[in-house]
Design a protein around this motif. Structure first.
Motif, PDB file in Angstrom:
ATOM      1  N   ILE A 120       5.114  -3.710  12.695  1.00  0.00           N
ATOM      2  CA  ILE A 120       3.967  -4.523  12.286  1.00  0.00           C
ATOM      3  C   ILE A 120       3.303  -5.128  13.518  1.00  0.00           C
ATOM      4  CG2 ILE A 120       3.219  -6.593  11.049  1.00  0.00           C
ATOM      5  CD1 ILE A 120       5.426  -6.105   9.036  1.00  0.00           C
ATOM      6  N   SER A 121       2.029  -4.812  13.709  1.00  0.00           N
ATOM      7  CA  SER A 121       1.272  -5.414  14.801  1.00  0.00           C
ATOM      8  C   SER A 121       0.067  -6.197  14.280  1.00  0.00           C
ATOM      9  CB  SER A 121       0.790  -4.334  15.774  1.00  0.00           C
ATOM     10  OG  SER A 121      -0.013  -3.375  15.102  1.00  0.00           O
ATOM     11  N   GLY A 122      -0.206  -6.052  12.991  1.00  0.00           N
ATOM     12  CA  GLY A 122      -1.317  -6.759  12.369  1.00  0.00           C
ATOM     13  C   GLY A 122      -1.365  -6.453  10.889  1.00  0.00           C
ATOM     14  N   HIS A 123      -2.302  -7.059  10.193  1.00  0.00           N
ATOM     15  CA  HIS A 123      -2.475  -6.785   8.771  1.00  0.00           C
ATOM     16  C   HIS A 123      -3.283  -5.505   8.576  1.00  0.00           C
ATOM     17  CE1 HIS A 123      -0.796 -10.604   7.435  1.00  0.00           C
ATOM     18  NE2 HIS A 123      -1.533 -11.228   8.347  1.00  0.00           N
ATOM     19  N   GLU A 124      -2.907  -4.728   7.602  1.00  0.00           N
ATOM     20  CA  GLU A 124      -3.633  -3.502   7.286  1.00  0.00           C
ATOM     21  C   GLU A 124      -4.258  -3.627   5.901  1.00  0.00           C
ATOM     22  OE1 GLU A 124      -1.448   0.106   7.862  1.00  0.00           O
ATOM     23  OE2 GLU A 124      -0.323  -0.724   9.552  1.00  0.00           O
ATOM     24  N   ASP A 125      -5.563  -3.461   5.845  1.00  0.00           N
ATOM     25  CA  ASP A 125      -6.266  -3.541   4.570  1.00  0.00           C
ATOM     26  C   ASP A 125      -6.167  -2.210   3.817  1.00  0.00           C
ATOM     27  OD1 ASP A 125      -7.086  -6.131   5.183  1.00  0.00           O
ATOM     28  OD2 ASP A 125      -8.867  -5.408   6.248  1.00  0.00           O
ATOM     29  N   ASN A 126      -6.457  -2.281   2.551  1.00  0.00           N
ATOM     30  CA  ASN A 126      -6.568  -1.085   1.708  1.00  0.00           C
ATOM     31  C   ASN A 126      -5.263  -0.305   1.563  1.00  0.00           C
ATOM     32  OD1 ASN A 126      -9.398  -1.603   1.460  1.00  0.00           O
ATOM     33  ND2 ASN A 126      -9.721  -0.577   3.435  1.00  0.00           N
ATOM     34  N   LYS A 127      -4.137  -0.988   1.668  1.00  0.00           N
ATOM     35  CA  LYS A 127      -2.871  -0.323   1.383  1.00  0.00           C
ATOM     36  C   LYS A 127      -2.698  -0.150  -0.126  1.00  0.00           C
ATOM     37  CE  LYS A 127       0.332  -1.220   5.200  1.00  0.00           C
ATOM     38  NZ  LYS A 127       0.884   0.135   5.243  1.00  0.00           N
ATOM     39  N   ALA A 128      -2.133   0.956  -0.533  1.00  0.00           N
ATOM     40  CA  ALA A 128      -1.832   1.177  -1.944  1.00  0.00           C
ATOM     41  C   ALA A 128      -0.729   0.221  -2.377  1.00  0.00           C
ATOM     42  CB  ALA A 128      -1.389   2.618  -2.157  1.00  0.00           C
ATOM     43  N   PRO A 129      -0.688  -0.149  -3.669  1.00  0.00           N
ATOM     44  CA  PRO A 129       0.343  -1.079  -4.154  1.00  0.00           C
ATOM     45  C   PRO A 129       1.763  -0.643  -3.812  1.00  0.00           C
ATOM     46  CG  PRO A 129      -1.344  -0.795  -5.811  1.00  0.00           C
ATOM     47  CD  PRO A 129      -1.657   0.189  -4.719  1.00  0.00           C
ATOM     48  N   THR A 130       2.041   0.646  -3.887  1.00  0.00           N
ATOM     49  CA  THR A 130       3.385   1.117  -3.552  1.00  0.00           C
ATOM     50  C   THR A 130       3.688   0.907  -2.071  1.00  0.00           C
ATOM     51  OG1 THR A 130       2.472   3.355  -3.276  1.00  0.00           O
ATOM     52  CG2 THR A 130       3.510   2.832  -5.395  1.00  0.00           C
ATOM     53  N   GLU A 131       2.693   1.093  -1.202  1.00  0.00           N
ATOM     54  CA  GLU A 131       2.871   0.880   0.238  1.00  0.00           C
ATOM     55  C   GLU A 131       3.116  -0.595   0.538  1.00  0.00           C
ATOM     56  OE1 GLU A 131       0.297   4.044   2.711  1.00  0.00           O
ATOM     57  OE2 GLU A 131      -0.919   2.814   1.361  1.00  0.00           O
ATOM     58  N   VAL A 132       2.412  -1.455  -0.179  1.00  0.00           N
ATOM     59  CA  VAL A 132       2.593  -2.900  -0.006  1.00  0.00           C
ATOM     60  C   VAL A 132       4.009  -3.293  -0.386  1.00  0.00           C
ATOM     61  CG1 VAL A 132       1.885  -5.182  -0.828  1.00  0.00           C
ATOM     62  CG2 VAL A 132       0.154  -3.442  -0.339  1.00  0.00           C
ATOM     63  N   ARG A 133       4.501  -2.774  -1.502  1.00  0.00           N
ATOM     64  CA  ARG A 133       5.863  -3.107  -1.943  1.00  0.00           C
ATOM     65  C   ARG A 133       6.904  -2.631  -0.934  1.00  0.00           C
ATOM     66  NH1 ARG A 133       3.755  -1.769  -7.100  1.00  0.00           N
ATOM     67  NH2 ARG A 133       4.563   0.355  -6.953  1.00  0.00           N
ATOM     68  N   VAL A 134       6.699  -1.428  -0.398  1.00  0.00           N
ATOM     69  CA  VAL A 134       7.638  -0.902   0.595  1.00  0.00           C
ATOM     70  C   VAL A 134       7.638  -1.769   1.851  1.00  0.00           C
ATOM     71  CG1 VAL A 134       8.076   1.024   2.176  1.00  0.00           C
ATOM     72  CG2 VAL A 134       7.544   1.483  -0.229  1.00  0.00           C
ATOM     73  N   LEU A 135       6.453  -2.171   2.300  1.00  0.00           N
ATOM     74  CA  LEU A 135       6.349  -3.012   3.489  1.00  0.00           C
ATOM     75  C   LEU A 135       7.032  -4.353   3.271  1.00  0.00           C
ATOM     76  CD1 LEU A 135       5.229  -3.552   6.328  1.00  0.00           C
ATOM     77  CD2 LEU A 135       3.129  -4.388   5.252  1.00  0.00           C
ATOM     78  N   GLN A 136       6.802  -4.968   2.134  1.00  0.00           N
ATOM     79  CA  GLN A 136       7.409  -6.264   1.860  1.00  0.00           C
ATOM     80  C   GLN A 136       8.922  -6.166   1.753  1.00  0.00           C
ATOM     81  OE1 GLN A 136       5.138  -7.754  -1.509  1.00  0.00           O
ATOM     82  NE2 GLN A 136       3.515  -8.504  -0.176  1.00  0.00           N
ATOM     83  N   GLU A 137       9.412  -5.055   1.235  1.00  0.00           N
ATOM     84  CA  GLU A 137      10.855  -4.840   1.186  1.00  0.00           C
ATOM     85  C   GLU A 137      11.424  -4.702   2.601  1.00  0.00           C
ATOM     86  OE1 GLU A 137      14.787  -4.022   0.140  1.00  0.00           O
ATOM     87  OE2 GLU A 137      13.161  -4.963  -0.997  1.00  0.00           O
ATOM     88  N   ARG A 138      10.701  -4.016   3.463  1.00  0.00           N
ATOM     89  CA  ARG A 138      11.156  -3.867   4.848  1.00  0.00           C
ATOM     90  C   ARG A 138      11.199  -5.206   5.574  1.00  0.00           C
ATOM     91  NH1 ARG A 138       7.330   0.251   7.586  1.00  0.00           N
ATOM     92  NH2 ARG A 138       8.728  -0.069   9.363  1.00  0.00           N
ATOM     93  N   ILE A 139      10.220  -6.069   5.294  1.00  0.00           N
ATOM     94  CA  ILE A 139      10.209  -7.397   5.911  1.00  0.00           C
ATOM     95  C   ILE A 139      11.389  -8.222   5.402  1.00  0.00           C
ATOM     96  CG2 ILE A 139       8.923  -9.561   6.164  1.00  0.00           C
ATOM     97  CD1 ILE A 139       6.349  -7.898   5.866  1.00  0.00           C
ATOM     98  N   SER A 140      11.644  -8.128   4.110  1.00  0.00           N
ATOM     99  CA  SER A 140      12.786  -8.845   3.535  1.00  0.00           C
ATOM    100  C   SER A 140      14.085  -8.390   4.192  1.00  0.00           C
ATOM    101  CB  SER A 140      12.840  -8.618   2.027  1.00  0.00           C
ATOM    102  OG  SER A 140      13.976  -9.249   1.469  1.00  0.00           O
TER     103      SER A 140
END
Length: 305
Positions: free
Chosen positions: A177-197
């Motif tokens: 992660i180097s910044g926020h990415e717009d227009n991510k699909a909902p599934t991509e957002v969930r995967v990213l948030q799981e990785r952060i967790s």
């Protein structure tokens, strides 16, 4: 830290418990909501905003090796208590944005830090103009029932010479992660948030390995026990409880081979009953970590009685 402990009127050891999870939450019960909505809000005071760059430039002149790395910004949380039915265990969702070390140095660590604070009963509103990177800390218990505490070296940026639990920060760059990415699909957002967790938990294991020298295989999976905030500079830190399968004598031997041993001058291995005295010599965020650990012990005693 350079400015903090000498500031008049703010006890560097004082803290506030922002979130307490005394039963301890496993990684499956800690979620993350990562969004630009949780990034820092610039102060309307333009002169104050300009001071951020000035302070960073001064620090760079003193230490050209300073690195402006990205950090996760703590903005708040949502707690879901245990209920009958599907939600049998409590869980928490941490609200995180992005910040960096430059902004941290120019807001939370600034001599002007109090001017960034908004007078409000709401935590997120009160700290909306500060960087507030989320630190992490671990209460590590050896197999013979002792707790590990470090004394910070004089070469660190915050609270040199103070006693602390091992820890640092979860790192955005560890998961790309180097910044926020717009227009991510909902599934991509969930995967990213799981990785952060997951980084919340993997990050604290890595800090213990690097600062203490014990192998990751000797550490239990961390339990999240809450967040404390140092009153000085409103600095938030997430705390975890970890069991170590090694006895204290072996841990002490391994400490001398630690990768990040230069960050501390000594490892203190103390009995639980002696920890309270040492906690009085910790910066507020880590003093609060001790308070969270005490609440965990009390909860365990209550549940077993």
């Amino acid at each position: 830290m350079e400015e903090g402990p000498e500031e008049i009127g703010v006890d560097p050891h004082s803290y506030r418990l922002v979130l307490s999870c005394p039963t301890g939450l496993s990684r499956s019960l800690v979620f993350v909501d990562f969004s630009a909505a949780y990034d820092r809000v610039p102060s309307p005071n333009l002169e104050l905003e300009e001071s951020i760059s000035k302070i960073w430039d001064e620090r760079i002149q003193k230490n050209p090796l300073l690195y402006n790395g990205k950090k996760f910004r703590y903005a708040g949380y949502k707690f879901r208590p245990a209920e009958d039915g599907a939600n049998k265990e409590p869980s928490v969702c941490l609200q995180l944005g992005l910040t960096d070390y430059r902004t941290f140095a120019g807001t939370n660590l600034s001599p002007l830090w109090m001017k960034f604070i908004v007078h409000s009963e709401d935590d997120s509103t009160q700290c909306q103009h500060t960087s507030s990177p989320l630190g992490n800390g671990a209460i590590v218990e050896t197999s013979d029932g002792k707790i590990l505490v470090l004394q910070r070296s004089c070469n660190v940026g915050e609270f040199p010479g103070y006693f602390v639990f091992p820890g640092g920060h979860p790192e955005p760059q560890e998961i790309g992660i180097s910044g926020h990415e717009d227009n991510k699909a909902p599934t991509e957002v969930r995967v990213l948030q799981e990785r952060i967790s997951q980084e919340m938990f993997e990050g604290i294991i890595q800090e213990v390995v690097e600062e203490i020298g014990v192998p990751a295989s000797a550490l239990s999976d961390p339990l999240f026990i809450g967040i404390s905030r140092r009153e000085l500079n409103v600095r938030p830190t997430a705390f975890f409880y970890i069991k170590c399968s090694l006895e204290s004598e072996e841990v002490d031997r391994l400490y001398h081979t630690a990768q990040d041993g230069y960050e501390s001058t000594q490892l203190c291995i103390v009995l639980k009953n002696d920890l309270e005295k040492l906690a009085l010599r910790m910066p507020g965020c880590h003093h609060g970590g001790f308070a969270l650990y005490q609440l965990m012990i009390e909860a365990l005693e209550t549940s077993s009685s």
